[in-house]
Design an enzyme around this catalytic site. Structure first.
Site, PDB file in Angstrom:
ATOM      1  N   HIS A 306       1.055  -1.477   0.160  1.00 13.48           N
ATOM      2  CA  HIS A 306      -0.110   0.169  -0.208  1.00 13.48           C
ATOM      3  C   HIS A 306       0.907   1.198  -0.262  1.00 13.48           C
ATOM      4  O   HIS A 306       2.559   1.435   0.881  1.00 13.48           O
ATOM      5  CB  HIS A 306      -0.786   0.094   1.612  1.00 13.48           C
ATOM      6  CG  HIS A 306      -2.008   1.275   1.283  1.00 13.48           C
ATOM      7  ND1 HIS A 306      -1.795   2.452   1.127  1.00 13.48           N
ATOM      8  CD2 HIS A 306      -3.421   0.106   0.887  1.00 13.48           C
ATOM      9  CE1 HIS A 306      -2.981   2.781   1.104  1.00 13.48           C
ATOM     10  NE2 HIS A 306      -3.763   2.216   0.738  1.00 13.48           N
ATOM     11  N   ASP A 363      -8.148  -5.366   0.253  1.00 14.48           N
ATOM     12  CA  ASP A 363      -8.542  -6.590  -1.432  1.00 14.48           C
ATOM     13  C   ASP A 363      -7.929  -8.158  -1.267  1.00 14.48           C
ATOM     14  O   ASP A 363      -8.459  -8.524  -2.109  1.00 14.48           O
ATOM     15  CB  ASP A 363      -7.664  -5.770  -2.265  1.00 14.48           C
ATOM     16  CG  ASP A 363      -8.757  -4.490  -2.663  1.00 14.48           C
ATOM     17  OD1 ASP A 363      -7.639  -3.159  -2.981  1.00 14.48           O
ATOM     18  OD2 ASP A 363      -9.542  -4.598  -2.447  1.00 14.48           O
TER      19      ASP A 363
HETATM   20  C1  SDX Z   1      -6.574  -0.247  -2.779  1.00 16.78           C
HETATM   21  O1  SDX Z   1      -4.410   4.599  -2.050  1.00 16.78           O
HETATM   22  C2  SDX Z   1      -5.441   3.769  -1.320  1.00 16.78           C
HETATM   23  O2  SDX Z   1      -6.077   4.593  -0.505  1.00 16.78           O
HETATM   24  C3  SDX Z   1      -5.908   2.969  -2.018  1.00 16.78           C
HETATM   25  C4  SDX Z   1      -7.030   1.894  -1.666  1.00 16.78           C
HETATM   26  C5  SDX Z   1      -8.288   2.748  -1.064  1.00 16.78           C
HETATM   27  O3  SDX Z   1      -9.425   2.976  -0.130  1.00 16.78           O
HETATM   28  O4  SDX Z   1      -8.550   3.120  -1.904  1.00 16.78           O
HETATM   29  O5  SDX Z   1      -6.101   0.996  -0.623  1.00 16.78           O
HETATM   30  C6  SDX Z   1      -7.339   0.721  -1.462  1.00 16.78           C
HETATM   31  O6  SDX Z   1      -6.168  -0.029  -3.883  1.00 16.78           O
HETATM   32  C7  SDX Z   1      -4.963  -0.567  -2.129  1.00 16.78           C
HETATM   33  C8  SDX Z   1      -4.333  -1.676  -2.764  1.00 16.78           C
HETATM   34  C9  SDX Z   1      -4.404  -2.738  -3.720  1.00 16.78           C
HETATM   35  N1  SDX Z   1      -3.201  -2.827  -5.033  1.00 16.78           N
HETATM   36  C10 SDX Z   1      -2.328  -4.058  -5.109  1.00 16.78           C
HETATM   37  O7  SDX Z   1      -2.891  -5.157  -3.465  1.00 16.78           O
HETATM   38  C11 SDX Z   1      -1.881  -4.305  -5.826  1.00 16.78           C
HETATM   39  C12 SDX Z   1      -0.635  -5.073  -5.275  1.00 16.78           C
HETATM   40  N2  SDX Z   1       0.024  -3.839  -4.807  1.00 16.78           N
HETATM   41  C13 SDX Z   1       1.258  -2.835  -5.311  1.00 16.78           C
HETATM   42  O8  SDX Z   1       0.798  -3.143  -6.936  1.00 16.78           O
HETATM   43  C14 SDX Z   1       1.474  -1.455  -4.518  1.00 16.78           C
HETATM   44  O9  SDX Z   1       1.983  -2.423  -3.544  1.00 16.78           O
HETATM   45  C15 SDX Z   1       1.244  -0.471  -4.895  1.00 16.78           C
HETATM   46  C16 SDX Z   1       0.008  -0.126  -5.593  1.00 16.78           C
HETATM   47  C17 SDX Z   1      -0.349  -0.697  -3.930  1.00 16.78           C
HETATM   48  C18 SDX Z   1       1.417   0.293  -3.371  1.00 16.78           C
HETATM   49  O10 SDX Z   1       2.384   0.604  -4.912  1.00 16.78           O
HETATM   50  P1  SDX Z   1       3.353   1.719  -4.475  1.00 16.78           P
HETATM   51  O11 SDX Z   1       2.930   2.579  -3.249  1.00 16.78           O
HETATM   52  O12 SDX Z   1       3.448   2.599  -5.405  1.00 16.78           O
HETATM   53  O13 SDX Z   1       5.326   0.575  -3.341  1.00 16.78           O
HETATM   54  P2  SDX Z   1       6.283   0.406  -5.216  1.00 16.78           P
HETATM   55  O14 SDX Z   1       4.955  -0.048  -5.757  1.00 16.78           O
HETATM   56  O15 SDX Z   1       6.815   1.389  -5.578  1.00 16.78           O
HETATM   57  O16 SDX Z   1       6.821  -0.858  -4.141  1.00 16.78           O
HETATM   58  C19 SDX Z   1       7.285  -0.110  -3.481  1.00 16.78           C
HETATM   59  C20 SDX Z   1       8.902  -1.796  -3.450  1.00 16.78           C
HETATM   60  C21 SDX Z   1       9.195  -1.832  -4.960  1.00 16.78           C
HETATM   61  O17 SDX Z   1      10.052  -3.080  -4.807  1.00 16.78           O
HETATM   62  P3  SDX Z   1      11.339  -1.603  -5.657  1.00 16.78           P
HETATM   63  O18 SDX Z   1      10.946  -0.921  -6.822  1.00 16.78           O
HETATM   64  O19 SDX Z   1      12.069  -0.246  -4.220  1.00 16.78           O
HETATM   65  O20 SDX Z   1      12.375  -2.675  -4.942  1.00 16.78           O
HETATM   66  O21 SDX Z   1       7.703  -3.192  -3.318  1.00 16.78           O
HETATM   67  C22 SDX Z   1       7.490  -3.591  -3.616  1.00 16.78           C
HETATM   68  C23 SDX Z   1       8.049  -2.578  -5.278  1.00 16.78           C
HETATM   69  O22 SDX Z   1       8.257  -3.672  -6.543  1.00 16.78           O
HETATM   70  N3  SDX Z   1       6.319  -4.336  -4.317  1.00 16.78           N
HETATM   71  C24 SDX Z   1       5.114  -5.119  -4.111  1.00 16.78           C
HETATM   72  C25 SDX Z   1       4.284  -5.230  -4.113  1.00 16.78           C
HETATM   73  N4  SDX Z   1       4.066  -4.308  -3.691  1.00 16.78           N
HETATM   74  C26 SDX Z   1       4.987  -3.374  -3.325  1.00 16.78           C
HETATM   75  N5  SDX Z   1       6.452  -6.686  -4.425  1.00 16.78           N
HETATM   76  C27 SDX Z   1       5.208  -7.772  -4.213  1.00 16.78           C
HETATM   77  N6  SDX Z   1       3.950  -8.010  -4.972  1.00 16.78           N
HETATM   78  C28 SDX Z   1       3.693  -6.412  -3.948  1.00 16.78           C
HETATM   79  N7  SDX Z   1       2.150  -6.107  -3.751  1.00 16.78           N
END
Ligand code: SDX
Length: 428
Positions: A306, A363
């Site tokens: 998140h 989720d």
């Molecule tokens: C919702 O914003 C909100 O409040 C949204 C929400 C709401 O109520 O409105 O809470 C609802 O959207 C919840 C999130 C649902 N999405 C997912 O579950 C999809 C999987 N999650 C990822 O796509 C990610 O965690 C995000 C999009 C939710 C957050 O991404 P960020 O904050 O932009 O973080 P990032 O993508 O930069 O990741 C940071 C690191 C990365 O590694 P590095 O580049 O630093 O090496 O963490 C890793 C990412 O690769 N990472 C994951 C991961 N999520 C982040 N690695 C594996 N699995 C994951 N799920």
């Protein structure tokens, strides 16, 4: 304002910028004069360090795993309140008296029907259209049917449009489902609660009576509460940006629905259950954990991570408990729930996820419950949109009432070609 300023020296010139205090949470540096003072923009793709507005609706502390709606903790609201009461709270700022709540529920109930001509609108879609595609189209078209509540400068029309959107989303969502399964649309009933009405419009058929199961009604209402609002997330920011141009409320909410559909946002609940089903059994989990950690593999653990929560998403805590309760009460033994619980345990003890502070989000477990209730996975994000409509509407109203708000128009760091002269095709 705070009693301290932020001082910035750029190109030999030093300027102070006001630091503003919220009632709780991070202070902000007011950079509205930065460009005028320095000729420079801030640079913050994804807005990781940017407050887009001032709001009193929802507060999140991502490190402590805190979520408050108008000051009330989400755990208390989920256990003690109802979705209608949370809607009133978000829209009006205070918990209602019994009379206020009854009046609000009556008002919402009397807006649950949709214009009969709207049923024709559905017939333009293929039966196998994704229900989120239908939601984007139908909600966007509402301004064609309810033009008498589109003047955003009229507080009375804003209130009617807000009530219409909250009230009609369950009807529109249920119709999207019915259309996809080839069953007749079911009209709302004024003698049912908001959530029981939605379940009946979704699952009842003319051939027999449908009595909503109180266990399912309670679980659904809790799920709606958990999805009601969430600060300045992507879809809420989309609604605010659309609204900042003066677009009508129906168009703004349709924009929010479109944004929510993305798998990185609200589409994650559908993606998470599909992922859990693809994993299938506990012994396959290590393979998927390895893929999630592999930089060359685009696979991510859906329902994990998140932007704000770097601790457990408090909604996921309630969701996991609700999943356990519903499966037990319905006597459903879904192996996917076991995979989800084991995946969570393995991930939470894996250095990669610990270091990157990746926890289950709202989720991760919701799909287990929705599947047990009988919703197809394509409906999961529709349910998220249904519940989030009150948050979008409350944030939209707050934005319009905020004297500091103006049309949202971010700038950029331009890295394209500098000016050059046109070359006729025969000379290229
Ligand atoms: C919702 O914003 C909100 O409040 C949204 C929400 C709401 O109520 O409105 O809470 C609802 O959207 C919840 C999130 C649902 N999405 C997912 O579950 C999809 C999987 N999650 C990822 O796509 C990610 O965690 C995000 C999009 C939710 C957050 O991404 P960020 O904050 O932009 O973080 P990032 O993508 O930069 O990741 C940071 C690191 C990365 O590694 P590095 O580049 O630093 O090496 O963490 C890793 C990412 O690769 N990472 C994951 C991961 N999520 C982040 N690695 C594996 N699995 C994951 N799920």
């Amino acid at each position: 304002m705070s009693d301290n300023n932020a001082t910035l020296t750029v190109g030999g010139a030093t300027k102070d910028y006001a630091v503003m205090d919220g009632s709780v949470g991070p202070q902000v540096i007011d950079v509205r004069k930065l460009y005028a003072n320095t000729g420079m923009f801030t640079y913050d793709p994804g807005f990781t360090s940017t407050a887009s507005c001032e709001s009193g609706l929802t507060y999140i502390d991502g490190d402590e795993g805190v979520l408050l709606h108008r000051g009330y903790p989400i755990g208390q609201l989920a256990e003690e309140s109802s979705f209608m009461e949370v809607c009133y709270l978000l829209l009006n700022g205070e918990l209602p008296s019994k009379t206020e709540l009854d009046d609000f529920i009556t008002t919402i109930t009397r807006h649950t029907m949709v214009h009969e001509q709207l049923t024709t609108f559905y017939r333009g879609f293929r039966r196998d259209a994704h229900p989120m595609a239908i939601m984007c189209g139908v909600v966007g078209a509402l301004s064609a049917f309810y033009h008498d509540s589109t003047d955003i400068n009229d507080p009375v029309q804003r209130k009617i449009a807000s009530h219409r959107l909250i009230a009609k989303m369950p009807t529109i969502a249920a119709m999207a489902y019915k259309y996809s399964v080839g069953q007749p649309f079911v009209y709302p009933r004024n003698d049912l609660s908001y959530t029981a009405n939605f379940l009946r419009m979704t699952f009842s058929v003319p051939a027999e009576e449908y009595i909503p199961d109180p266990v399912i009604v309670d679980a659904m209402d809790k799920i709606f509460i958990l999805h009601a609002d969430h600060e300045q997330n992507a879809s809420t920011s989309t609604v605010r940006l659309a609204g900042s141009s003066g677009a009508n409320p129906f168009a703004c909410i349709a924009a929010g629905i479109a944004c929510l559909w993305g798998p990185a946002h609200g589409g994650a609940n559908e993606a998470a259950l599909n992922m859990l089903r693809e994993i299938g059994t506990v012994d396959k989990i290590p393979e998927y954990i390895a893929r999630a950690k592999n930089k060359d593999d685009p696979f991510r653990l859906m329902g994990f991570g998140h932007r704000v929560y770097k601790n457990y998403d408090p909604r996921a805590t309630v969701m996991q408990k609700t999943a356990k309760d519903v499966l037990e009460k319905l006597g459903v033994n879904d192996p996917v729930f076991d995979v989800a619980k084991e995946l969570e345990q393995i991930a939470l003890n894996d250095p990669y996820f610990i270091e990157k502070k990746l926890y289950p989000n709202v989720d991760f477990y919701s799909g287990v419950i929705l599947s047990a209730i009988g919703f197809p996975t394509e409906m999961f994000t529709v349910l998220f949109a249904l519940a989030r409509t009150v948050g979008w509407v409350a944030q939209w109203n707050e934005m319009i009432s905020d004297p500091a708000q103006k049309i949202g128009r971010p700038r950029q760091l331009y890295t394209g070609p500098t000016q050059r002269d046109y070359v006729p095709v025969e000379k290229r």
